[in-house]
Design a protein around this motif. Structure first.
Motif, PDB file in Angstrom:
ATOM      1  N   TYR A   1       0.818  -1.215   0.000  1.00  0.00           N
ATOM      2  CA  TYR A   1       0.000   0.000   0.000  1.00  0.00           C
ATOM      3  C   TYR A   1       0.848   1.261   0.000  1.00  0.00           C
ATOM      4  N   ASN A   2       2.039   1.189   0.559  1.00  0.00           N
ATOM      5  CA  ASN A   2       2.943   2.327   0.526  1.00  0.00           C
ATOM      6  C   ASN A   2       3.294   2.659  -0.924  1.00  0.00           C
ATOM      7  N   ILE A   3       3.554   1.650  -1.722  1.00  0.00           N
ATOM      8  CA  ILE A   3       3.890   1.861  -3.137  1.00  0.00           C
ATOM      9  C   ILE A   3       2.672   2.382  -3.898  1.00  0.00           C
ATOM     10  N   ILE A   4       1.514   1.776  -3.660  1.00  0.00           N
ATOM     11  CA  ILE A   4       0.293   2.236  -4.334  1.00  0.00           C
ATOM     12  C   ILE A   4       0.049   3.714  -4.063  1.00  0.00           C
ATOM     13  N   ASN A   5       0.320   4.154  -2.844  1.00  0.00           N
ATOM     14  CA  ASN A   5       0.103   5.559  -2.489  1.00  0.00           C
ATOM     15  C   ASN A   5       1.225   6.488  -2.954  1.00  0.00           C
ATOM     16  N   GLN A   6       2.329   5.920  -3.433  1.00  0.00           N
ATOM     17  CA  GLN A   6       3.462   6.734  -3.884  1.00  0.00           C
ATOM     18  C   GLN A   6       3.543   6.857  -5.406  1.00  0.00           C
ATOM     19  N   TRP A   7       3.109   5.826  -6.132  1.00  0.00           N
ATOM     20  CA  TRP A   7       3.188   5.858  -7.593  1.00  0.00           C
ATOM     21  C   TRP A   7       1.924   6.515  -8.135  1.00  0.00           C
ATOM     22  N   ALA A   8       2.087   7.542  -8.943  1.00  0.00           N
ATOM     23  CA  ALA A   8       0.950   8.327  -9.439  1.00  0.00           C
ATOM     24  C   ALA A   8      -0.079   7.473 -10.184  1.00  0.00           C
ATOM     25  N   ASP A   9       0.385   6.574 -11.062  1.00  0.00           N
ATOM     26  CA  ASP A   9      -0.578   5.775 -11.840  1.00  0.00           C
ATOM     27  C   ASP A   9      -1.365   4.817 -10.944  1.00  0.00           C
TER      28      ASP A   9
ATOM     29  N   LYS B   1      -1.912   5.229  -7.705  1.00  0.00           N
ATOM     30  CA  LYS B   1      -2.740   6.062  -6.824  1.00  0.00           C
ATOM     31  C   LYS B   1      -4.027   6.458  -7.539  1.00  0.00           C
ATOM     32  N   GLU B   2      -3.903   6.775  -8.815  1.00  0.00           N
ATOM     33  CA  GLU B   2      -5.068   7.150  -9.621  1.00  0.00           C
ATOM     34  C   GLU B   2      -6.017   5.963  -9.791  1.00  0.00           C
ATOM     35  N   ILE B   3      -5.463   4.789 -10.060  1.00  0.00           N
ATOM     36  CA  ILE B   3      -6.288   3.578 -10.209  1.00  0.00           C
ATOM     37  C   ILE B   3      -6.991   3.258  -8.895  1.00  0.00           C
ATOM     38  N   ALA B   4      -6.278   3.424  -7.782  1.00  0.00           N
ATOM     39  CA  ALA B   4      -6.827   3.105  -6.456  1.00  0.00           C
ATOM     40  C   ALA B   4      -8.020   3.972  -6.096  1.00  0.00           C
ATOM     41  N   LYS B   5      -8.139   5.155  -6.700  1.00  0.00           N
ATOM     42  CA  LYS B   5      -9.284   6.021  -6.420  1.00  0.00           C
ATOM     43  C   LYS B   5     -10.598   5.346  -6.799  1.00  0.00           C
ATOM     44  N   THR B   6     -10.549   4.527  -7.844  1.00  0.00           N
ATOM     45  CA  THR B   6     -11.770   3.838  -8.289  1.00  0.00           C
ATOM     46  C   THR B   6     -11.786   2.366  -7.891  1.00  0.00           C
ATOM     47  N   SER B   7     -10.597   1.739  -7.816  1.00  0.00           N
ATOM     48  CA  SER B   7     -10.551   0.315  -7.458  1.00  0.00           C
ATOM     49  C   SER B   7      -9.208  -0.048  -6.840  1.00  0.00           C
ATOM     50  N   LEU B   8      -9.233  -0.276  -5.550  1.00  0.00           N
ATOM     51  CA  LEU B   8      -8.017  -0.692  -4.856  1.00  0.00           C
ATOM     52  C   LEU B   8      -7.556  -2.058  -5.362  1.00  0.00           C
ATOM     53  N   GLU B   9      -8.500  -2.923  -5.674  1.00  0.00           N
ATOM     54  CA  GLU B   9      -8.182  -4.256  -6.216  1.00  0.00           C
ATOM     55  C   GLU B   9      -7.415  -4.133  -7.537  1.00  0.00           C
ATOM     56  N   ASP B  10      -7.855  -3.239  -8.415  1.00  0.00           N
ATOM     57  CA  ASP B  10      -7.161  -3.040  -9.698  1.00  0.00           C
ATOM     58  C   ASP B  10      -5.756  -2.487  -9.482  1.00  0.00           C
ATOM     59  N   ALA B  11      -5.598  -1.602  -8.526  1.00  0.00           N
ATOM     60  CA  ALA B  11      -4.270  -1.053  -8.223  1.00  0.00           C
ATOM     61  C   ALA B  11      -3.345  -2.151  -7.697  1.00  0.00           C
ATOM     62  N   ARG B  12      -3.864  -3.003  -6.821  1.00  0.00           N
ATOM     63  CA  ARG B  12      -3.060  -4.132  -6.318  1.00  0.00           C
ATOM     64  C   ARG B  12      -2.667  -5.065  -7.463  1.00  0.00           C
ATOM     65  N   THR B  13      -3.631  -5.371  -8.323  1.00  0.00           N
ATOM     66  CA  THR B  13      -3.369  -6.280  -9.449  1.00  0.00           C
ATOM     67  C   THR B  13      -2.289  -5.714 -10.365  1.00  0.00           C
ATOM     68  N   LYS B  14      -2.380  -4.426 -10.656  1.00  0.00           N
ATOM     69  CA  LYS B  14      -1.369  -3.800 -11.519  1.00  0.00           C
ATOM     70  C   LYS B  14       0.004  -3.809 -10.844  1.00  0.00           C
ATOM     71  N   LEU B  15       0.046  -3.501  -9.561  1.00  0.00           N
ATOM     72  CA  LEU B  15       1.321  -3.534  -8.836  1.00  0.00           C
ATOM     73  C   LEU B  15       1.922  -4.933  -8.883  1.00  0.00           C
ATOM     74  N   ILE B  16       1.122  -5.930  -8.606  1.00  0.00           N
ATOM     75  CA  ILE B  16       1.611  -7.317  -8.609  1.00  0.00           C
ATOM     76  C   ILE B  16       2.157  -7.677  -9.986  1.00  0.00           C
ATOM     77  N   SER B  17       1.427  -7.331 -11.023  1.00  0.00           N
ATOM     78  CA  SER B  17       1.857  -7.626 -12.392  1.00  0.00           C
ATOM     79  C   SER B  17       3.185  -6.944 -12.729  1.00  0.00           C
ATOM     80  N   GLU B  18       3.292  -5.670 -12.367  1.00  0.00           N
ATOM     81  CA  GLU B  18       4.528  -4.913 -12.623  1.00  0.00           C
ATOM     82  C   GLU B  18       5.714  -5.542 -11.882  1.00  0.00           C
ATOM     83  N   ILE B  19       5.493  -5.901 -10.629  1.00  0.00           N
ATOM     84  CA  ILE B  19       6.579  -6.453  -9.827  1.00  0.00           C
ATOM     85  C   ILE B  19       6.962  -7.851 -10.307  1.00  0.00           C
ATOM     86  N   GLN B  20       5.984  -8.652 -10.715  1.00  0.00           N
ATOM     87  CA  GLN B  20       6.299  -9.975 -11.266  1.00  0.00           C
ATOM     88  C   GLN B  20       7.235  -9.840 -12.462  1.00  0.00           C
TER      89      GLN B  20
END
Length: 172
Positions: free
Chosen positions: A11-19, A21-40
Motif C-alpha cells: 500500500y505504501n507503493i500504491i500511495n506513492q506511484w501516481a498511476d 494512486k489514480e487507479i486506487a481512487k476507483t478500485s483498490l483491487e485493480d491497483a493491487r493487481t497492476k502492482l503485482i503484475s509490474e513487480i512480477q
C-alpha cells in the motif's frame, strides 16, 4: 548464487506511484493487481524473488498468501500492519540472502537498514522498473533484428550478384 529478495510494502507503493494512486481512487483491487503484475515482470527481469505485503489490518484473523512462480503476495492477519510483518520477516531471514525492502516509510527504512537489509524508496523502484522495461525491450528488439529471416541469407551468391546488377540497372 546468492538469492535476492525484493520485499515490498504494497500500500505504501500504491500511495506513492501516481498511476497506481489514480487507479486506487476507483478500485483498490485493480491497483493491487497492476502492482503485482509490474513487480512480477520486474522480478523476472532482475532474477529476484519478490514478496509484496499488504495490510489486512481489520479484515482477517489469518495471514493470506498467494504464491507465484517468482514470488508471493501476503495479506497480514488482523491487527498486524505490513510494517510489523516486514520487520519480522527481515529480522528472521538468513543473512546470506541479499534483501531489498521497498518503502518510503522512514521508520521502516531505519529498522530494515539496522537489520542488515537494503532499502529502496518507492520512487527509486519506479525509476528502476521503467529502466529495466526499456532495456529489456531494446534487447528484445535487437535480438529480433539479429534473428529475422533475411532473403539474402538464403540466396546463392550468384543470384545475389545478378539481383544487385538488376537493382543498379545493369541487367544483362
Amino acid at each position: 548464487m546468492i538469492k535476492t529478495y525484493l520485499i515490498i510494502d504494497g500500500y505504501n507503493i500504491i500511495n506513492q506511484w501516481a498511476d497506481l494512486k489514480e487507479i486506487a481512487k476507483t478500485s483498490l483491487e485493480d491497483a493491487r493487481t497492476k502492482l503485482i503484475s509490474e513487480i512480477q515482470s520486474y522480478a523476472k527481469l532482475k532474477n529476484y524473488y519478490f514478496i509484496i505485503v499488504f495490510d489486512a489490518y481489520n479484515i482477517n484473523d489469518r495471514i493470506k498468501q498467494e504464491v507465484f512462480e517468482n514470488g508471493s503476495v501476503i495479506f497480514t492477519q488482523k491487527h498486524q500492519t505490513a510494517d510489523s510483518y516486514i520487520e519480522k520477516l527481515v529480522y528472521d531471514m538468513p543473512k546470506v540472502y541479499e534483501i531489498y525492502v521497498v518503502t518510503s516509510d522512514f521508520t521502516l527504512q531505519r529498522m530494515i537498514i539496522g537489520s542488515g537489509a537494503n532499502r529502496i524508496t518507492a520512487l527509486e523502484l519506479e525509476k528502476d522498473l521503467d529502466f529495466a522495461k526499456k532495456t529489456s525491450m531494446k534487447k528484445t528488439e535487437e535480438q529480433y533484428h539479429k534473428e529475422r529471416n533475411n532473403l539474402e541469407k538464403s540466396l546463392d551468391v550468384n543470384i545475389i550478384n545478378k539481383l544487385d546488377k538488376i537493382r543498379r540497372g545493369q541487367a544483362e
